[in-house]
Design a protein around this motif. Structure first.
Motif, PDB file in Angstrom:
ATOM      1  N   LEU A 147       0.813  -1.275  -0.040  1.00 21.75           N
ATOM      2  CA  LEU A 147      -0.100  -0.023  -0.030  1.00 21.75           C
ATOM      3  C   LEU A 147       0.993   1.196  -0.148  1.00 21.75           C
ATOM      4  O   LEU A 147       0.246   2.471  -0.137  1.00 21.75           O
ATOM      5  N   ASP A 148       2.184   1.138   0.249  1.00 18.45           N
ATOM      6  CA  ASP A 148       3.044   2.318   0.251  1.00 18.45           C
ATOM      7  C   ASP A 148       3.080   2.790  -1.307  1.00 18.45           C
ATOM      8  O   ASP A 148       3.419   2.214  -2.229  1.00 18.45           O
ATOM      9  N   PRO A 149       2.708   4.133  -1.318  1.00 16.60           N
ATOM     10  CA  PRO A 149       2.614   4.782  -2.789  1.00 16.60           C
ATOM     11  C   PRO A 149       4.215   4.794  -3.158  1.00 16.60           C
ATOM     12  O   PRO A 149       4.553   4.776  -4.572  1.00 16.60           O
ATOM     13  N   ALA A 150       5.180   4.669  -2.340  1.00 16.92           N
ATOM     14  CA  ALA A 150       6.636   4.810  -2.860  1.00 16.92           C
ATOM     15  C   ALA A 150       7.155   3.468  -3.423  1.00 16.92           C
ATOM     16  O   ALA A 150       8.102   3.481  -4.124  1.00 16.92           O
ATOM     17  N   THR A 151       6.242   2.549  -3.254  1.00 10.39           N
ATOM     18  CA  THR A 151       6.690   1.264  -3.491  1.00 10.39           C
ATOM     19  C   THR A 151       6.368   0.980  -5.235  1.00 10.39           C
ATOM     20  O   THR A 151       5.188   1.107  -5.606  1.00 10.39           O
ATOM     21  N   PRO A 152       7.444   0.502  -6.008  1.00  8.90           N
ATOM     22  CA  PRO A 152       7.132   0.494  -7.329  1.00  8.90           C
ATOM     23  C   PRO A 152       6.111  -0.505  -7.587  1.00  8.90           C
ATOM     24  O   PRO A 152       6.210  -1.592  -6.765  1.00  8.90           O
ATOM     25  N   ARG A 153       5.168  -0.575  -8.394  1.00 11.61           N
ATOM     26  CA  ARG A 153       4.190  -1.624  -8.597  1.00 11.61           C
ATOM     27  C   ARG A 153       4.548  -2.885  -9.012  1.00 11.61           C
ATOM     28  O   ARG A 153       4.000  -3.778  -8.518  1.00 11.61           O
TER      29      ARG A 153
END
Length: 157
Positions: A147-153
């Motif tokens: 869920l972390d927006p900084a994590t690349p999908r």
């Protein structure tokens, strides 16, 4: 002293090594004579810059000694300091030692999400812990990463 080929007691050797500022060797002497806490304490002083010795190889000698000895109280006494100095080496020690550690205490000390996740993975997958809270905590770590927006999908886990 060695050239004199005379028996020496520990006090003489310790005094000599201190006088010659051979602090790393002093720690090694302590370790070989079974004084593990004294060895770690001496090398910690070198690591912190309280003592100086150009032959000191660095933090790795402390983690190696702790791993070789596998003395639970000594590891637990030093793990918080070790995590603060080098969390990667500390995690290596924590996931390699066969000493029975207080996992709840260790989990409280691991503040970096990646290190916390790796230790939880060690408990759940390697040690096959059946403690529900470790499984739940690991699932929460995974969810937080996803869920972390900084994590690349494409590389979340």
């Amino acid at each position: 002293l060695l050239r004199e080929k005379r028996p020496m007691d520990m006090k003489e050797i310790v005094t000599f090594l201190k006088k010659q500022t051979m602090h790393y060797q002093l720690g090694a002497y302590y370790a070989t004579t079974g004084f593990i806490c004294e060895a770690v304490s001496t090398w910690r002083s070198l690591e912190m810059g309280e003592l100086a010795d150009t032959s000191y190889p660095g933090l790795k000698c402390i983690t190696q000694l702790l791993l070789e000895q596998n003395i639970q109280p000594v590891i637990m006494e030093n793990i918080e300091w070790l995590i603060s100095r080098d969390p990667v080496q500390a995690l290596q020690l924590l996931t390699t030692t066969t000493a029975e550690l207080n996992h709840d205490t260790v989990l409280k000390l691991l503040s970096h999400a990646l290190h916390l996740t790796r230790y939880l993975e060690h408990l759940v997958y390697t040690k096959r812990s059946e403690v529900n809270r470790y499984h739940t905590h690991l699932a929460q770590q995974y969810l937080g990463t996803l869920l972390d927006p900084a994590t690349p999908r494409n590389t979340a886990l």
